[in-house]
Design an enzyme around this catalytic site. Sequence first.
Site, PDB file in Angstrom:
ATOM      1  N   ILE A  37       0.834  -1.200   0.000  1.00 47.07           N
ATOM      2  CA  ILE A  37       0.000   0.000   0.000  1.00 47.07           C
ATOM      3  C   ILE A  37       0.866   1.245   0.000  1.00 47.07           C
ATOM      4  O   ILE A  37       0.651   2.172  -0.766  1.00 47.07           O
ATOM      5  CB  ILE A  37      -0.930   0.022   1.231  1.00 47.07           C
ATOM      6  CG1 ILE A  37      -1.964  -1.097   1.128  1.00 47.07           C
ATOM      7  CG2 ILE A  37      -1.631   1.366   1.351  1.00 47.07           C
ATOM      8  CD1 ILE A  37      -2.849  -1.189   2.374  1.00 47.07           C
ATOM      9  N   GLY A  40       7.770   4.090   3.538  1.00 50.39           N
ATOM     10  CA  GLY A  40       8.465   5.298   3.948  1.00 50.39           C
ATOM     11  C   GLY A  40       9.787   4.937   4.581  1.00 50.39           C
ATOM     12  O   GLY A  40      10.276   3.816   4.441  1.00 50.39           O
ATOM     13  N   MET A  42      10.693   4.429   7.652  1.00 45.86           N
ATOM     14  CA  MET A  42      10.742   3.491   8.768  1.00 45.86           C
ATOM     15  C   MET A  42       9.992   2.194   8.520  1.00 45.86           C
ATOM     16  O   MET A  42      10.287   1.186   9.140  1.00 45.86           O
ATOM     17  CB  MET A  42      10.190   4.149  10.034  1.00 45.86           C
ATOM     18  CG  MET A  42      11.127   5.168  10.657  1.00 45.86           C
ATOM     19  SD  MET A  42      10.588   5.630  12.312  1.00 45.86           S
ATOM     20  CE  MET A  42      10.781   4.075  13.184  1.00 45.86           C
ATOM     21  N   GLY A  43       9.015   2.214   7.646  1.00 47.59           N
ATOM     22  CA  GLY A  43       8.228   1.012   7.466  1.00 47.59           C
ATOM     23  C   GLY A  43       7.453   1.001   6.174  1.00 47.59           C
ATOM     24  O   GLY A  43       7.486   1.951   5.399  1.00 47.59           O
ATOM     25  N   VAL A  45       3.561  -0.499   4.521  1.00 50.57           N
ATOM     26  CA  VAL A  45       2.232  -1.001   4.865  1.00 50.57           C
ATOM     27  C   VAL A  45       1.683  -1.821   3.707  1.00 50.57           C
ATOM     28  O   VAL A  45       1.719  -1.397   2.553  1.00 50.57           O
ATOM     29  CB  VAL A  45       1.270   0.151   5.194  1.00 50.57           C
ATOM     30  CG1 VAL A  45      -0.135  -0.378   5.465  1.00 50.57           C
ATOM     31  CG2 VAL A  45       1.773   0.918   6.406  1.00 50.57           C
ATOM     32  N   LYS A  60       1.467  -3.186   8.873  1.00 55.30           N
ATOM     33  CA  LYS A  60       2.650  -2.338   8.798  1.00 55.30           C
ATOM     34  C   LYS A  60       3.862  -3.142   9.232  1.00 55.30           C
ATOM     35  O   LYS A  60       3.840  -3.811  10.269  1.00 55.30           O
ATOM     36  CB  LYS A  60       2.489  -1.115   9.693  1.00 55.30           C
ATOM     37  CG  LYS A  60       3.715  -0.197   9.677  1.00 55.30           C
ATOM     38  CD  LYS A  60       3.500   0.990  10.595  1.00 55.30           C
ATOM     39  CE  LYS A  60       4.752   1.854  10.650  1.00 55.30           C
ATOM     40  NZ  LYS A  60       4.593   3.000  11.574  1.00 55.30           N
ATOM     41  N   ASP A 155       3.300  15.145  15.013  1.00 53.19           N
ATOM     42  CA  ASP A 155       3.474  15.212  13.554  1.00 53.19           C
ATOM     43  C   ASP A 155       2.105  15.359  12.876  1.00 53.19           C
ATOM     44  O   ASP A 155       1.778  14.626  11.945  1.00 53.19           O
ATOM     45  CB  ASP A 155       4.202  13.965  13.038  1.00 53.19           C
ATOM     46  CG  ASP A 155       4.736  14.170  11.616  1.00 53.19           C
ATOM     47  OD1 ASP A 155       4.885  15.335  11.198  1.00 53.19           O
ATOM     48  OD2 ASP A 155       5.004  13.167  10.934  1.00 53.19           O
TER      49      ASP A 155
END
Length: 497
Positions: A37, A40, A42-43, A45, A60, A155
Amino acid sequence: MDPNGDPGPAAWQAAVRLVPVESGTLLAGRYRLDRLIDSGAMGAVWRARDEQLDRDVAVKILLPGLDGAGERFEREAKTLASLKGPGYVQVYEYGEELDGDRTVHFLAMELVDGVSLARLLAREERLDPERTMRIVAEAADALGEAHRRGVVHRDVKPANLLIDADGRVRVVDFGISLLVDRSRLTDSKEVLGTVPYVSPERLRNQDVTGKSDLYSLGAVAYECLTGTPPFPARDPMAVIHSHLYEEPPALPDTVPPQIAAVVSRSLRKAPEERWESGAAFAAACRSAATGEITVPPSVEPGVPVEETERRPRRRLALVAVAVVLAAAVFGVVAWSPWTGDGPQGGADESTVEAAANTTGAVETSASPDPEASESATESPAAQETESGGGTDGGGSEGGSGETGGEETQEEEADEPKSGTTELPDVTGRTTFDARDYLEGLGFSNVVADVGYYAITPEPAHCTVVQQFPSAGSTVDYADQVTLSYHSRNAEGTTCEW
């Protein structure tokens, strides 16, 4: 990785950052990964199928090789699980899966049918005042509840606000949230967030409370009403300086004065001059949408509202000369050593770290067709259209959303170009230079994604190492062009917009 290697999503091509999973992988004996999906820094999804309960979910997965990220990822899962209500994405399970000598950390979440506010703004440019107040009020309610539970988001931005199929607002991406009164997972001098929406106290490395989130939400409201954040300069240092010392431009006359007053109060430099809570901010938004004038709660007895409103500006005016001189001197010694999302602000040695956490699951796709987005089953932070947004909440499928950074919708005098053309080579440029060049040629959907490439000599910070599609490809002007860039941790300035 050699920049001439096979093209692919930047998050998967980054050296030492390859995710040890692929479509069809079964996690925890029940979550069958279907398709990516969003991704980024860090991870990533995935849309997945829970074979045990026979339902679609968002999963995730934390990218490997990130120091301390596992603990932060687990904290994110616990934070999300502690937040109950319609303003959040439901968490199903947090787990770890062994893959050889590596541990795969994953988080199973609700797959939300919706679209991110960032994608909505990219399509519509701006929203009418009443709609803006409704969206901001619901987000303020959700943030207020988080604040009451001791969670500061840190954020808040359009990419992290998802609007589901029922029109409800979900706040996602708590990956860099701060649990008040608990041990921090980051250095005390580390400032996380997204520059166009970050609060002054964050930049000064002062104590962060829920009012920091309300400032960021005020910046989001401003963007909904105008089409751009309060300080839309492309130079991050200029944006940071504006957050610290300048007042945002007045909202247009088309915005009712009572709504303009609510947004203006949320963007006060001093936290104590903003709304006292998310609930108060939400109530003010709803009252303003009905035409009521909301009297600021901190007005001094016997002093006209107008006089109270002018006092902060007079105070700023009195220190303007000193601030400019101090900034000039400070800028020489302190603007360069960034380690975060932005430079050091004020007289404190604080930094801004680019936090491209993926936490609101969003489904990406090469088709930016708004109608196609609306009809598909959508995920919260990134619909099945393109680009990536924060992926922290449930996966959203069908619309489109963002992950780490959000797209700043620029005002354009000309109609966007249509048709196909050959994509030029922009590798070797900075992300901002490459974006400006491509947008000048008519490309309307340019995004950036961090890569951390292992190349000798190391590329300069923000250098585009790969591009997707590759140079020479025949693409539509509206197709997503992803600029995969190298980020030097020692630099820390954001390379995205």
